[in-house]
Design a protein around this motif. Structure first.
Motif, short mmCIF file in Angstrom:
data_model
loop_
_atom_site.label_atom_id
_atom_site.label_comp_id
_atom_site.label_asym_id
_atom_site.label_seq_id
_atom_site.Cartn_x
_atom_site.Cartn_y
_atom_site.Cartn_z
N LYS A 7 24.24 44.57 45.31
CA LYS A 7 25.37 44.53 46.24
C LYS A 7 26.67 44.63 45.45
N LYS A 8 27.67 45.28 46.04
CA LYS A 8 28.99 45.39 45.40
C LYS A 8 29.92 44.34 45.99
N LEU A 9 30.41 43.45 45.12
CA LEU A 9 31.29 42.35 45.51
C LEU A 9 32.63 42.53 44.83
N VAL A 10 33.69 42.56 45.62
CA VAL A 10 35.06 42.64 45.10
C VAL A 10 35.72 41.28 45.27
N ILE A 11 36.27 40.76 44.18
CA ILE A 11 36.94 39.45 44.21
C ILE A 11 38.42 39.68 43.89
N ILE A 12 39.29 39.37 44.84
CA ILE A 12 40.73 39.47 44.67
C ILE A 12 41.26 38.12 44.20
N ALA A 24 30.41 34.94 38.09
CA ALA A 24 29.26 34.70 37.22
C ALA A 24 28.00 34.44 38.03
N ASP A 25 28.11 33.64 39.07
CA ASP A 25 26.94 33.31 39.88
C ASP A 25 26.43 34.55 40.63
N GLN A 29 22.78 36.80 40.15
CA GLN A 29 21.86 37.13 41.24
C GLN A 29 21.74 38.64 41.46
N GLY A 30 22.33 39.42 40.55
CA GLY A 30 22.14 40.87 40.60
C GLY A 30 23.23 41.66 41.25
N ALA A 31 24.38 41.03 41.56
CA ALA A 31 25.47 41.75 42.20
C ALA A 31 26.30 42.54 41.17
N GLN A 32 26.89 43.62 41.65
CA GLN A 32 27.91 44.33 40.88
C GLN A 32 29.25 43.73 41.28
N VAL A 33 29.94 43.09 40.36
CA VAL A 33 31.16 42.37 40.68
C VAL A 33 32.37 43.12 40.12
#
Length: 218
Positions: A7-12, A24-25, A29-33
């Motif tokens: 999954k692609k997760l964007v953190i602003i 990091a967490d 768990q396998g995410a693309q951050v």
């Protein structure tokens, strides 16, 4: 629960201790951050938000932790500082929703950050309390309008995230721990785990999760 793998997760607002722990967490768990700081996007500038959305492309999850506090007595508040606080917490997230909503894959989620000040106002925290309260309403309103995209908010309490580092930190944390039902301050891991729940639970939307050790009642 939905898995984070691939999954692609964007953190602003990725410079805080909470954001770093969440990244990091999620990666574990396998995410693309993709962590995005102020040099890359300015939430008071719609053009940079639109440009970021173009660069990111499709995504699964978006979290915004951006904040620009305007604390102080009402008599001394600066109008420009008030605007910056609402740009970070309210107006910017609305524009993020505007530009990113069409890009979410099915099952996607948007997560906003409120705060305990909305439910436990304190002197010299008028802007913080009001902006954080607006976030909770915004999450519910966006959840209704953007459905089936899920939108939630997290309301942290006092967390040892680095934001409180400086003189008086030990005394503040001791006082908070003494009155909190949880009898301690929060840790970034507490907030990150709740954030991942909000992102991955497919039946959770329009909700504000209070991760404050019961601090809003203390």
């Amino acid at each position: 629960m939905t898995t984070l793998r691939n999954k692609k997760l964007v953190i602003i607002g990725g410079s805080s201790g909470i954001a770093r722990r969440l990244a990091a967490d999620a990666e574990a768990q396998g995410a693309q951050v993709i962590s995005v700081g102020r040099p890359e996007v300015e939430l008071a500038d719609e053009a940079t938000i639109a440009a970021l959305a173009e660069r990111v492309g499709v995504l699964d999850y978006l979290v915004t932790l951006a904040a620009d506090p305007a604390n102080g007595p009402v008599a001394a508040l600066d109008r420009a500082a008030i605007h910056r606080a609402f740009d970070a917490k309210v107006i910017g997230p609305i524009l993020l929703a505007k530009h990113f909503a069409p890009r979410f894959r099915p099952g996607g989620a948007l997560l906003l950050f409120s705060g305990v000040a909305a439910w436990r106002p304190a002197p010299e925290r008028v802007v913080m309390a009001t902006a954080n309260a607006a976030v909770a309403t915004l999450a519910a309103a966006l959840a209704v309008e953007l459905a089936p995209l899920r939108v939630n908010a997290i309301s942290p309490g006092i967390v040892d995230s680095g934001a409180w580092d400086g003189p008086g930190k030990a005394e503040l944390f001791a006082a908070v721990a003494a009155r909190n039902p949880a009898r301690r301050v929060g840790a970034p891991a507490d907030i990150a785990s709740a954030a991942l729940l909000a992102l991955t639970n497919p039946f959770l939307t329009g909700t504000t999760l209070h991760v404050d050790g019961g601090g809003r009642w203390a």
